[in-house]
Design a protein around this motif. Structure first.
Motif, PDB file in Angstrom:
ATOM      1  N   ASP A   4       0.645  -1.242  -0.291  1.00  0.00           N
ATOM      2  CA  ASP A   4      -0.395  -0.293   0.626  1.00  0.00           C
ATOM      3  C   ASP A   4       0.837   0.905   0.371  1.00  0.00           C
ATOM      4  O   ASP A   4       1.215   2.020   0.917  1.00  0.00           O
ATOM      5  CB  ASP A   4      -1.044   0.148   1.125  1.00  0.00           C
ATOM      6  CG  ASP A   4       0.013   0.008   2.342  1.00  0.00           C
ATOM      7  OD1 ASP A   4      -0.844   0.541   3.103  1.00  0.00           O
ATOM      8  OD2 ASP A   4       0.812  -0.375   2.216  1.00  0.00           O
ATOM      9  N   THR A   5       1.223   1.999  -0.898  1.00  0.00           N
ATOM     10  CA  THR A   5       2.645   2.913  -1.354  1.00  0.00           C
ATOM     11  C   THR A   5       1.684   3.794  -1.029  1.00  0.00           C
ATOM     12  O   THR A   5       2.299   4.525  -0.252  1.00  0.00           O
ATOM     13  CB  THR A   5       3.083   2.430  -2.176  1.00  0.00           C
ATOM     14  OG1 THR A   5       4.082   1.621  -2.715  1.00  0.00           O
ATOM     15  CG2 THR A   5       4.147   3.505  -2.741  1.00  0.00           C
ATOM     16  N   LEU A   6       0.535   4.011  -1.797  1.00  0.00           N
ATOM     17  CA  LEU A   6      -0.046   5.041  -1.578  1.00  0.00           C
ATOM     18  C   LEU A   6      -0.730   5.542  -0.198  1.00  0.00           C
ATOM     19  O   LEU A   6      -0.385   6.469   0.566  1.00  0.00           O
ATOM     20  CB  LEU A   6      -1.181   5.605  -2.591  1.00  0.00           C
ATOM     21  CG  LEU A   6      -2.580   6.489  -2.674  1.00  0.00           C
ATOM     22  CD1 LEU A   6      -1.141   8.072  -2.395  1.00  0.00           C
ATOM     23  CD2 LEU A   6      -3.285   6.231  -3.644  1.00  0.00           C
ATOM     24  N   GLY A   7      -1.074   4.387   0.119  1.00  0.00           N
ATOM     25  CA  GLY A   7      -1.415   4.435   1.767  1.00  0.00           C
ATOM     26  C   GLY A   7      -0.641   5.035   2.919  1.00  0.00           C
ATOM     27  O   GLY A   7      -0.452   5.942   3.601  1.00  0.00           O
ATOM     28  N   VAL A   8       0.740   4.736   2.549  1.00  0.00           N
ATOM     29  CA  VAL A   8       2.058   4.809   3.290  1.00  0.00           C
ATOM     30  C   VAL A   8       2.302   6.332   3.176  1.00  0.00           C
ATOM     31  O   VAL A   8       2.185   6.987   4.296  1.00  0.00           O
ATOM     32  CB  VAL A   8       3.381   4.484   3.259  1.00  0.00           C
ATOM     33  CG1 VAL A   8       4.338   4.714   4.061  1.00  0.00           C
ATOM     34  CG2 VAL A   8       3.033   2.486   3.735  1.00  0.00           C
ATOM     35  N   LEU A  29       5.090   8.402  13.112  1.00  0.00           N
ATOM     36  CA  LEU A  29       5.361   8.421  12.200  1.00  0.00           C
ATOM     37  C   LEU A  29       5.950   6.486  11.452  1.00  0.00           C
ATOM     38  O   LEU A  29       6.191   6.421  10.591  1.00  0.00           O
ATOM     39  CB  LEU A  29       6.677   9.119  11.300  1.00  0.00           C
ATOM     40  CG  LEU A  29       6.076  10.929  11.142  1.00  0.00           C
ATOM     41  CD1 LEU A  29       7.727  11.369  11.170  1.00  0.00           C
ATOM     42  CD2 LEU A  29       5.690  10.368   9.948  1.00  0.00           C
ATOM     43  N   LEU A  30       6.392   6.326  13.308  1.00  0.00           N
ATOM     44  CA  LEU A  30       6.889   4.693  12.528  1.00  0.00           C
ATOM     45  C   LEU A  30       5.866   3.829  12.064  1.00  0.00           C
ATOM     46  O   LEU A  30       6.824   2.702  11.299  1.00  0.00           O
ATOM     47  CB  LEU A  30       7.465   4.574  14.321  1.00  0.00           C
ATOM     48  CG  LEU A  30       8.470   4.701  15.158  1.00  0.00           C
ATOM     49  CD1 LEU A  30       8.875   4.799  16.245  1.00  0.00           C
ATOM     50  CD2 LEU A  30      10.139   5.188  13.916  1.00  0.00           C
ATOM     51  N   GLU A  31       4.481   3.610  12.829  1.00  0.00           N
ATOM     52  CA  GLU A  31       4.156   1.947  12.274  1.00  0.00           C
ATOM     53  C   GLU A  31       3.847   2.601  10.690  1.00  0.00           C
ATOM     54  O   GLU A  31       4.129   1.425  10.034  1.00  0.00           O
ATOM     55  CB  GLU A  31       2.638   3.011  12.452  1.00  0.00           C
ATOM     56  CG  GLU A  31       1.811   1.477  12.320  1.00  0.00           C
ATOM     57  CD  GLU A  31       1.195   1.468  10.804  1.00  0.00           C
ATOM     58  OE1 GLU A  31       0.940   0.816  10.216  1.00  0.00           O
ATOM     59  OE2 GLU A  31       0.624   2.857  10.261  1.00  0.00           O
ATOM     60  N   PRO A  32       3.921   3.587   9.900  1.00  0.00           N
ATOM     61  CA  PRO A  32       3.799   3.644   8.395  1.00  0.00           C
ATOM     62  C   PRO A  32       4.834   2.982   7.656  1.00  0.00           C
ATOM     63  O   PRO A  32       5.332   3.584   6.270  1.00  0.00           O
ATOM     64  CB  PRO A  32       3.099   4.847   8.189  1.00  0.00           C
ATOM     65  CG  PRO A  32       3.321   5.722   9.158  1.00  0.00           C
ATOM     66  CD  PRO A  32       3.063   5.481  10.707  1.00  0.00           C
TER      67      PRO A  32
END
Length: 342
Positions: A4-8, A29-32
Motif C-alpha cells: 500500500d505505497t499510496l497508503g503509506v 511515523l514509525l507505523e507507516p
C-alpha cells in the motif's frame, strides 16, 4: 516493499499535518515507515544547534553502547561523511560513496550488533537548514529495497515538516499582529529562523535583547511583552525608535534545546510615557528598590519620585501596584539591560 505505497504516503502526510508534540509525531511515523521498511531498529533525531550533536526523538532496537554513540559527536561526523548533511536524499548502506569500514557507526556498532542493511535520510527545512536524521536498520540485506528507499526519499520533506522543532513556535509567532521579524531562541542563546518571518537586526548575535528575553521566561513563564530600543533606526530629533518584543516560551518537552519564540513589532501606543519613564517601569517590575533605580538613572530620589508620579498619572491610577500590573499587561516597560541612553 509494502503493497500500500499510496497508503503509506497518505498516512505520513496525515501525521505531518497533525497536532501534538514533535515527539508524538515522531512516534506516530514509525507505523507507516515500518510498512515501508521492515526495520529491526529505528533512530529519529534532531540536530541540537547549541552542541552540534543529535537529540533523539524516537529510538529503539539498539543496545546502550550504541545509543550512547548515536548521541555523540561521532555520529555527526559519520552523517557528514556519507553526505546526509549536503544532499536531500535517502541512501542505503550499499549506496555509501565511501568504504563501509570508514563509517564508524556502521562498522563498529551496527554491524557487530547483527544489522545487515539500512536506510538513512537527512531532514531539511524548506530554507535548507539541516534539522536532523532518520535511520531505519534491518537484519537482512534484502531490505530496504530500492523502491522503498526511493519512496522514502520522496517522503523526507514531509517527514522533516512533521519533525521541525520550530514549527509550533513559528505558528504562534505568526499570530502576533504586525510582526516585522522573529526567531527562535535556543537555550545557549543562539537564534534560529522562524518560517514565515524574516530575521531582524535586534536578534543578531551578541544582542542584549537575547539575554533579556531569556530572563523573561526563565521561571517557566510562557508569555512576556516589553519595549526595546532599536539602535538601527532613529526617530525625529535623533531619538531612538522603540520596538515591541513578544516572547513566547517553548513547551518543556523534546527537543529540549528551544527556549522561546521572539517576535519584533512596532511599539504601538505608549500612553504618553517617556523613554525614562518606561525604564523606571522596567526596573520596578524587576523589583529594584528605589535607591538602586535612582543610582542607575543618575537622578536624585526626589527626581525619581517625580518620574513615578508621572507614570502613575499616565497609567490612570495613584496605586503603584496597579500601575505595574497595567504596564506588564500592556508591555509598556523597558527591562533592565536595554538602556535607552549611552
Amino acid at each position: 516493499m509494502a503493497q500500500d505505497t499510496l497508503g503509506v504516503a497518505l498516512e505520513v502526510a496525515r501525521i505531518a499535518a497533525s497536532r501534538g508534540s514533535v515527539a508524538q509525531r515522531a512516534q506516530a511515523l514509525l507505523e507507516p515507515l515500518h510498512r515501508l521498511v521492515p526495520f529491526e531498529a529505528h533512530w529519529l533525531a534532531l540536530l541540537d544547534p547549541d552542541v552540534q550533536t543529535f537529540a533523539p526523538l524516537a529510538i529503539a532496537g539498539h543496545d546502550e553502547r550504541t545509543r550512547r554513540h548515536l548521541e555523540g559527536p561521532g555520529t555527526v561526523a559519520d552523517v557528514e561523511l556519507v553526505g546526509l548533511t549536503r544532499h536531500r536524499r535517502a541512501i542505503c548502506v550499499r549506496d555509501f560513496m565511501v568504504p563501509v569500514q570508514e563509517v564508524v557507526t556502521w562498522a563498529d556498532y551496527l554491524w557487530p550488533a547483527g544489522f545487515r542493511e539500512g536506510v538513512a535520510a537527512g531532514l531539511f527545512s524548506p530554507d535548507g537548514r539541516h534539522l536532523g536524521s532518520l535511520t531505519l536498520t534491518t537484519d537482512t540485506p534484502a531490505h530496504p529495497t530500492d523502491a522503498a528507499r526511493d519512496l522514502l526519499c520522496l517522503l523526507t520533506p514531509t517527514i522533516a515538516a512533521a519533525l521541525d522543532p520550530t514549527r509550533t513556535p513559528a505558528a504562534a509567532a505568526r499570530a502576533v499582529r504586525g510582526a516585522h521579524g522573529g526567531g527562535v531562541l535556543t537555550r545557549a542563546g543562539a537564534v534560529l529562523p522562524l518560517t514565515g518571518l524574516p530575521d531582524h537586526p535586534l536578534l543578531g548575535p551578541g544582542s542584549a535583547l537575547l539575554e533579556v528575553a531569556a530572563r523573561q521566561v526563565a521561571n517557566g513563564e510562557q508569555y512576556a511583552a516589553f519595549l526595546c530600543p532599536d539602535p538601527t533606526r532613529q526617530a525625529g530629533g535623533g531619538g531612538l525608535v522603540l520596538r515591541r518584543v513578544t516572547v513566547l516560551g517553548c513547551a518543556d518537552e523534546p527537543p529540549d534545546f528551544l527556549r522561546a519564540a521572539l517576535v519584533v513589532c512596532a511599539a504601538g501606543p505608549r500612553r504618553g510615557l517617556t523613554d525614562i519613564e518606561l525604564e523606571v517601569l522596567g526596573m520596578l517590575l524587576a523589583e529594584w528598590p528605589d535607591a538602586r533605580i535612582a543610582a542607575a538613572l543618575g537622578v536624585s530620589r526626589y527626581q525619581l519620585a517625580d518620574h513615578i508620579d508621572s507614570v502613575l498619572t499616565r497609567l490612570g491610577t495613584r496605586d503603584r501596584g496597579v500601575a505595574l500590573v497595567r504596564a506588564l499587561n500592556q508591555g509598556l516597560h523597558i527591562p533592565p539591560g536595554l538602556r535607552v541612553r549611552v
